[in-house]
Design a protein around this motif. Structure first.
Motif, short mmCIF file in Angstrom:
data_model
loop_
_atom_site.label_atom_id
_atom_site.label_comp_id
_atom_site.label_asym_id
_atom_site.label_seq_id
_atom_site.Cartn_x
_atom_site.Cartn_y
_atom_site.Cartn_z
N GLN A 1 0.82 -1.20 0.00
CA GLN A 1 0.00 0.00 0.00
C GLN A 1 0.85 1.26 0.00
O GLN A 1 0.58 2.22 -0.74
CB GLN A 1 -0.95 -0.05 1.20
N LEU A 2 1.91 1.28 0.81
CA LEU A 2 2.81 2.43 0.84
C LEU A 2 3.50 2.62 -0.51
O LEU A 2 3.63 3.75 -1.00
CB LEU A 2 3.86 2.23 1.94
N ILE A 3 3.93 1.53 -1.11
CA ILE A 3 4.58 1.61 -2.43
C ILE A 3 3.59 2.10 -3.48
O ILE A 3 3.89 2.99 -4.28
CB ILE A 3 5.18 0.25 -2.80
N GLY A 4 2.39 1.53 -3.48
CA GLY A 4 1.38 1.94 -4.46
C GLY A 4 0.96 3.38 -4.31
O GLY A 4 0.58 4.03 -5.30
N ALA A 5 1.03 3.90 -3.09
CA ALA A 5 0.66 5.29 -2.86
C ALA A 5 1.77 6.27 -3.23
O ALA A 5 1.59 7.49 -3.11
CB ALA A 5 0.28 5.48 -1.39
N HIS B 1 1.18 -6.90 -5.70
CA HIS B 1 1.06 -6.42 -7.08
C HIS B 1 1.42 -4.95 -7.23
O HIS B 1 1.88 -4.54 -8.31
CB HIS B 1 -0.34 -6.72 -7.61
N ARG B 2 1.25 -4.14 -6.19
CA ARG B 2 1.71 -2.76 -6.27
C ARG B 2 3.24 -2.72 -6.26
O ARG B 2 3.86 -1.87 -6.94
CB ARG B 2 1.14 -1.92 -5.13
N PHE B 3 3.84 -3.61 -5.50
CA PHE B 3 5.29 -3.76 -5.49
C PHE B 3 5.78 -4.19 -6.87
O PHE B 3 6.71 -3.61 -7.44
CB PHE B 3 5.65 -4.78 -4.40
N ARG B 4 5.12 -5.19 -7.46
CA ARG B 4 5.51 -5.67 -8.79
C ARG B 4 5.37 -4.57 -9.84
O ARG B 4 6.23 -4.41 -10.71
CB ARG B 4 4.65 -6.87 -9.19
N ILE C 1 -7.76 -6.18 -5.47
CA ILE C 1 -7.62 -4.72 -5.36
C ILE C 1 -6.24 -4.31 -5.84
O ILE C 1 -6.06 -3.37 -6.63
CB ILE C 1 -7.87 -4.24 -3.92
N SER C 2 -5.21 -5.01 -5.38
CA SER C 2 -3.84 -4.61 -5.68
C SER C 2 -3.45 -4.90 -7.12
O SER C 2 -2.50 -4.31 -7.64
CB SER C 2 -2.87 -5.33 -4.73
N ARG C 3 -4.17 -5.78 -7.79
CA ARG C 3 -3.84 -6.11 -9.18
C ARG C 3 -4.22 -4.99 -10.15
O ARG C 3 -3.68 -4.91 -11.25
CB ARG C 3 -4.57 -7.39 -9.61
N ASP C 4 -5.16 -4.13 -9.77
CA ASP C 4 -5.74 -3.15 -10.68
C ASP C 4 -5.47 -1.74 -10.17
O ASP C 4 -5.85 -1.40 -9.05
CB ASP C 4 -7.25 -3.41 -10.80
N ARG C 5 -4.85 -0.91 -10.99
CA ARG C 5 -4.52 0.45 -10.55
C ARG C 5 -5.76 1.25 -10.19
O ARG C 5 -5.76 2.01 -9.22
CB ARG C 5 -3.73 1.17 -11.64
N PHE D 1 -7.14 0.08 -6.89
CA PHE D 1 -6.25 0.53 -5.82
C PHE D 1 -6.46 2.01 -5.54
O PHE D 1 -6.54 2.43 -4.37
CB PHE D 1 -4.80 0.26 -6.19
N ALA D 2 -6.57 2.82 -6.58
CA ALA D 2 -6.80 4.26 -6.39
C ALA D 2 -8.10 4.51 -5.64
O ALA D 2 -8.19 5.38 -4.76
CB ALA D 2 -6.81 4.98 -7.73
N GLN D 3 -9.13 3.73 -5.97
CA GLN D 3 -10.40 3.85 -5.26
C GLN D 3 -10.26 3.46 -3.80
O GLN D 3 -10.83 4.09 -2.91
CB GLN D 3 -11.47 2.99 -5.94
N TRP D 4 -9.49 2.40 -3.56
CA TRP D 4 -9.23 1.97 -2.18
C TRP D 4 -8.55 3.08 -1.39
O TRP D 4 -8.93 3.36 -0.25
CB TRP D 4 -8.36 0.71 -2.18
N LEU D 5 -7.57 3.75 -2.00
CA LEU D 5 -6.90 4.85 -1.32
C LEU D 5 -7.88 5.95 -0.95
O LEU D 5 -7.84 6.50 0.16
CB LEU D 5 -5.80 5.45 -2.21
N GLU D 6 -8.77 6.28 -1.87
CA GLU D 6 -9.70 7.38 -1.65
C GLU D 6 -10.76 7.05 -0.61
O GLU D 6 -11.20 7.93 0.13
CB GLU D 6 -10.38 7.76 -2.97
#
Length: 272
Positions: A59-63, A83-86, A250-254, A257-262
Protein backbone atom coordinates in the motif's frame (compact mmCIF):
# COMPACT_ATOMS: atom_id res chain seq x y z
CA UNK A 1 10.11 9.52 29.26
CA UNK A 2 8.33 8.58 26.05
CA UNK A 3 5.60 11.04 25.13
CA UNK A 4 1.99 9.92 24.61
CA UNK A 5 0.77 11.43 21.32
CA UNK A 6 -2.09 11.04 18.90
CA UNK A 7 -1.14 8.94 15.88
CA UNK A 8 -1.40 11.80 13.40
CA UNK A 9 0.70 14.03 15.66
CA UNK A 10 3.36 11.35 16.07
CA UNK A 11 3.68 10.67 12.34
CA UNK A 12 3.78 14.40 11.55
CA UNK A 13 6.58 14.93 14.05
CA UNK A 14 8.68 11.81 13.53
CA UNK A 15 8.38 10.82 9.84
CA UNK A 16 9.76 13.18 7.19
CA UNK A 17 10.13 13.00 3.43
CA UNK A 18 13.33 11.17 2.52
CA UNK A 19 13.56 9.24 5.81
CA UNK A 20 14.45 5.60 6.17
CA UNK A 21 11.68 3.92 8.13
CA UNK A 22 11.10 0.41 9.44
CA UNK A 23 7.57 -0.79 10.27
CA UNK A 24 8.35 -4.16 11.80
CA UNK A 25 6.18 -7.04 12.92
CA UNK A 26 6.28 -10.74 12.20
CA UNK A 27 2.80 -11.98 11.15
CA UNK A 28 1.64 -10.54 14.49
CA UNK A 29 1.51 -6.94 15.72
CA UNK A 30 2.14 -5.33 12.33
CA UNK A 31 1.80 -1.50 12.60
CA UNK A 32 -0.74 -1.15 9.78
CA UNK A 33 -2.52 1.95 11.13
CA UNK A 34 0.78 3.82 11.30
CA UNK A 35 1.49 2.89 7.69
CA UNK A 36 -1.90 4.22 6.62
CA UNK A 37 -1.28 7.48 8.47
CA UNK A 38 2.00 7.88 6.56
CA UNK A 39 0.00 7.49 3.33
CA UNK A 40 -2.60 10.03 4.49
CA UNK A 41 0.10 12.58 5.28
CA UNK A 42 1.59 12.15 1.81
CA UNK A 43 5.14 11.27 2.77
CA UNK A 44 7.45 10.76 -0.22
CA UNK A 45 10.92 9.49 -1.11
CA UNK A 46 11.03 7.04 1.79
CA UNK A 47 13.41 4.12 2.16
CA UNK A 48 11.19 1.34 3.51
CA UNK A 49 12.94 -1.32 5.58
CA UNK A 50 11.43 -4.59 6.73
CA UNK A 51 12.31 -8.25 6.93
CA UNK A 52 8.97 -9.41 5.52
CA UNK A 53 7.11 -6.60 3.75
CA UNK A 54 3.48 -7.55 3.25
CA UNK A 55 0.33 -5.70 2.26
CA UNK A 56 0.93 -2.48 4.22
CA UNK A 57 4.20 -2.04 2.32
CA UNK A 58 2.34 -2.84 -0.91
CA UNK A 59 0.00 0.00 0.00
CA UNK A 60 2.81 2.43 0.84
CA UNK A 61 4.58 1.61 -2.43
CA UNK A 62 1.38 1.94 -4.46
CA UNK A 63 0.66 5.29 -2.86
CA UNK A 64 3.99 6.61 -4.11
CA UNK A 65 5.57 6.96 -0.69
CA UNK A 66 8.70 4.89 -1.37
CA UNK A 67 11.82 5.25 -3.48
CA UNK A 68 13.62 2.17 -2.11
CA UNK A 69 12.80 -1.11 -0.34
CA UNK A 70 15.32 -2.94 1.87
CA UNK A 71 13.98 -6.42 2.59
CA UNK A 72 14.44 -10.18 2.68
CA UNK A 73 11.07 -11.47 1.43
CA UNK A 74 7.95 -9.80 0.14
CA UNK A 75 4.46 -11.14 -0.45
CA UNK A 76 0.83 -11.31 0.55
CA UNK A 77 1.16 -14.10 3.14
CA UNK A 78 -0.95 -17.12 2.31
CA UNK A 79 -2.22 -15.53 -0.92
CA UNK A 80 0.52 -14.59 -3.38
CA UNK A 81 2.38 -11.60 -4.78
CA UNK A 82 2.38 -7.92 -3.85
CA UNK A 83 1.06 -6.42 -7.08
CA UNK A 84 1.71 -2.76 -6.27
CA UNK A 85 5.29 -3.76 -5.49
CA UNK A 86 5.51 -5.67 -8.79
CA UNK A 87 4.06 -2.73 -10.73
CA UNK A 88 6.65 -0.37 -9.22
CA UNK A 89 9.52 -2.71 -10.13
CA UNK A 90 8.30 -3.70 -13.59
CA UNK A 91 6.65 -0.47 -14.73
CA UNK A 92 7.97 2.25 -12.36
CA UNK A 93 4.37 2.99 -11.33
CA UNK A 94 3.61 5.28 -9.58
CA UNK A 95 7.35 5.97 -9.15
CA UNK A 96 10.48 3.85 -9.74
CA UNK A 97 11.46 1.62 -6.83
CA UNK A 98 15.01 0.60 -5.98
CA UNK A 99 15.45 -2.67 -4.09
CA UNK A 100 18.13 -4.00 -1.74
CA UNK A 101 17.61 -7.69 -1.04
CA UNK A 102 19.03 -9.71 1.86
CA UNK A 103 18.33 -12.99 3.58
CA UNK A 104 16.19 -13.19 6.72
CA UNK A 105 19.32 -13.89 8.77
CA UNK A 106 21.11 -10.99 7.16
CA UNK A 107 18.32 -8.55 7.97
CA UNK A 108 17.96 -9.79 11.55
CA UNK A 109 21.68 -9.48 12.12
CA UNK A 110 21.74 -6.01 10.60
CA UNK A 111 19.08 -4.88 13.09
CA UNK A 112 20.99 -6.54 15.94
CA UNK A 113 24.19 -4.78 14.93
CA UNK A 114 22.38 -1.46 14.76
CA UNK A 115 20.85 -2.02 18.19
CA UNK A 116 24.29 -2.85 19.63
CA UNK A 117 25.96 0.20 18.14
CA UNK A 118 28.17 -1.89 15.87
CA UNK A 119 29.04 -0.91 12.28
CA UNK A 120 28.28 -4.29 10.72
CA UNK A 121 27.29 -7.89 11.35
CA UNK A 122 29.13 -11.04 10.28
CA UNK A 123 27.54 -14.31 9.16
CA UNK A 124 28.09 -17.37 6.99
CA UNK A 125 24.66 -17.59 5.42
CA UNK A 126 25.34 -15.83 2.09
CA UNK A 127 27.99 -18.28 0.91
CA UNK A 128 26.81 -20.29 -2.08
CA UNK A 129 24.07 -17.80 -3.02
CA UNK A 130 23.98 -15.17 -5.75
CA UNK A 131 22.86 -12.40 -3.41
CA UNK A 132 26.38 -10.94 -2.98
CA UNK A 133 26.48 -10.40 -6.76
CA UNK A 134 23.14 -8.56 -6.67
CA UNK A 135 23.43 -6.52 -3.46
CA UNK A 136 26.20 -4.01 -2.82
CA UNK A 137 25.75 -4.16 0.95
CA UNK A 138 26.96 -7.77 1.17
CA UNK A 139 30.75 -7.98 1.33
CA UNK A 140 33.29 -10.77 1.97
CA UNK A 141 35.38 -10.54 5.10
CA UNK A 142 38.20 -12.69 6.47
CA UNK A 143 38.13 -13.82 10.08
CA UNK A 144 41.27 -12.37 11.74
CA UNK A 145 41.56 -15.45 13.97
CA UNK A 146 40.95 -18.39 11.62
CA UNK A 147 41.23 -16.97 8.12
CA UNK A 148 37.73 -18.23 7.31
CA UNK A 149 35.92 -16.34 4.57
CA UNK A 150 32.72 -14.85 5.99
CA UNK A 151 30.24 -12.19 4.94
CA UNK A 152 29.69 -8.72 6.41
CA UNK A 153 26.50 -6.68 6.16
CA UNK A 154 26.14 -3.09 7.43
CA UNK A 155 24.13 -2.26 10.52
CA UNK A 156 20.61 -0.95 10.08
CA UNK A 157 19.91 2.34 11.82
CA UNK A 158 16.60 3.63 10.45
CA UNK A 159 15.64 7.24 10.94
CA UNK A 160 12.35 5.98 12.38
CA UNK A 161 11.40 2.58 13.78
CA UNK A 162 7.68 1.89 14.14
CA UNK A 163 6.14 -1.13 15.85
CA UNK A 164 2.80 -2.14 17.37
CA UNK A 165 2.37 -3.65 20.84
CA UNK A 166 -0.43 -4.59 23.17
CA UNK A 167 0.11 -2.15 26.03
CA UNK A 168 2.02 0.83 27.33
CA UNK A 169 1.76 2.55 30.66
CA UNK A 170 1.36 6.30 31.05
CA UNK A 171 5.12 6.80 31.39
CA UNK A 172 5.69 5.17 28.00
CA UNK A 173 6.97 1.75 29.06
CA UNK A 174 5.82 -0.77 26.43
CA UNK A 175 4.92 -4.44 26.78
CA UNK A 176 4.26 -6.97 24.01
CA UNK A 177 3.73 -10.71 24.06
CA UNK A 178 3.04 -13.60 21.71
CA UNK A 179 4.93 -14.03 18.45
CA UNK A 180 7.56 -11.33 18.13
CA UNK A 181 10.22 -10.68 15.54
CA UNK A 182 12.81 -7.91 15.58
CA UNK A 183 10.63 -5.22 17.14
CA UNK A 184 12.94 -4.70 20.12
CA UNK A 185 16.01 -4.44 17.89
CA UNK A 186 14.18 -2.06 15.54
CA UNK A 187 13.42 0.38 18.35
CA UNK A 188 16.93 0.16 19.80
CA UNK A 189 18.56 0.62 16.37
CA UNK A 190 16.46 3.59 15.22
CA UNK A 191 17.18 7.26 15.73
CA UNK A 192 13.51 7.90 16.57
CA UNK A 193 10.79 5.43 17.46
CA UNK A 194 7.02 5.21 17.62
CA UNK A 195 5.10 2.42 19.29
CA UNK A 196 1.38 2.18 18.60
CA UNK A 197 -0.48 0.18 21.24
CA UNK A 198 -3.89 -1.34 21.76
CA UNK A 199 -4.27 0.50 25.04
CA UNK A 200 -2.50 2.72 27.52
CA UNK A 201 -2.89 1.36 31.06
CA UNK A 202 -2.07 2.65 34.52
CA UNK A 203 0.28 -0.25 35.26
CA UNK A 204 1.75 -3.08 33.18
CA UNK A 205 1.01 -6.60 34.41
CA UNK A 206 4.08 -8.87 34.15
CA UNK A 207 3.55 -11.70 31.68
CA UNK A 208 5.76 -14.76 31.08
CA UNK A 209 7.84 -14.34 27.95
CA UNK A 210 6.81 -10.76 27.32
CA UNK A 211 9.10 -8.15 25.80
CA UNK A 212 9.29 -4.88 27.73
CA UNK A 213 10.71 -1.72 26.17
CA UNK A 214 11.54 0.87 28.83
CA UNK A 215 10.38 4.42 28.41
CA UNK A 216 13.87 5.80 27.78
CA UNK A 217 14.32 3.89 24.50
CA UNK A 218 10.95 4.94 23.02
CA UNK A 219 10.38 8.40 21.51
CA UNK A 220 6.59 8.33 21.38
CA UNK A 221 3.61 6.08 22.09
CA UNK A 222 0.21 6.38 20.39
CA UNK A 223 -2.89 4.56 21.60
CA UNK A 224 -4.43 3.01 18.47
CA UNK A 225 -6.96 0.24 19.21
CA UNK A 226 -7.01 -2.18 16.30
CA UNK A 227 -3.78 -0.65 15.01
CA UNK A 228 -2.43 -3.98 13.74
CA UNK A 229 -5.49 -5.06 11.75
CA UNK A 230 -5.73 -7.05 9.50
CA UNK A 231 -2.83 -8.76 11.26
CA UNK A 232 -3.54 -9.80 14.81
CA UNK A 233 -2.75 -8.79 18.37
CA UNK A 234 -2.66 -11.69 20.78
CA UNK A 235 -5.17 -11.18 23.55
CA UNK A 236 -7.12 -8.56 21.55
CA UNK A 237 -8.22 -9.85 18.12
CA UNK A 238 -7.51 -12.53 15.53
CA UNK A 239 -5.99 -12.25 12.07
CA UNK A 240 -8.46 -11.17 9.39
CA UNK A 241 -7.65 -13.77 6.75
CA UNK A 242 -10.41 -12.55 4.42
CA UNK A 243 -8.76 -9.10 4.19
CA UNK A 244 -5.57 -10.62 2.79
CA UNK A 245 -7.57 -12.53 0.19
CA UNK A 246 -9.60 -9.46 -0.74
CA UNK A 247 -6.44 -7.40 -1.13
CA UNK A 248 -5.24 -9.49 -4.10
CA UNK A 249 -7.82 -8.28 -6.70
CA UNK A 250 -7.62 -4.72 -5.36
CA UNK A 251 -3.84 -4.61 -5.68
CA UNK A 252 -3.84 -6.11 -9.18
CA UNK A 253 -5.74 -3.15 -10.68
CA UNK A 254 -4.52 0.45 -10.55
CA UNK A 255 -8.04 1.82 -10.69
CA UNK A 256 -9.30 -0.37 -7.87
CA UNK A 257 -6.25 0.53 -5.82
CA UNK A 258 -6.80 4.26 -6.39
CA UNK A 259 -10.40 3.85 -5.26
CA UNK A 260 -9.23 1.97 -2.18
CA UNK A 261 -6.90 4.85 -1.32
CA UNK A 262 -9.70 7.38 -1.65
CA UNK A 263 -12.26 5.44 0.36
CA UNK A 264 -10.70 3.04 2.86
CA UNK A 265 -7.61 4.95 4.00
CA UNK A 266 -9.38 8.28 4.20
CA UNK A 267 -12.34 6.65 5.99
CA UNK A 268 -9.96 5.49 8.71
CA UNK A 269 -9.10 9.13 9.43
CA UNK A 270 -12.77 9.87 10.15
CA UNK A 271 -13.14 6.75 12.26
CA UNK A 272 -10.15 7.67 14.42
Amino acid sequence: MARILQLDEAIAELVHDGDSIALEGFTHLIPVAAGHEIIRQGRKDLTLIRMTPDIVYDQLIGAGCARKLVFSWGGNPGVGSLHRFRDAIQNSWPVPLEIEEHSHAGMANRYAAGAAGLPFAVLRGYRGTDLPAQTDTIKPIECPFTGEQLTAVPALNPDVGIIHAQQADRAGNVQMWGITGVQKETVLASKRSLVTVEEVVDELTPRPGSVVLPQWVVTAVAEVPGGARPSYAQGYYDRDNAYYQQWDPISRDRGKFAQWLETEVQRERSAR
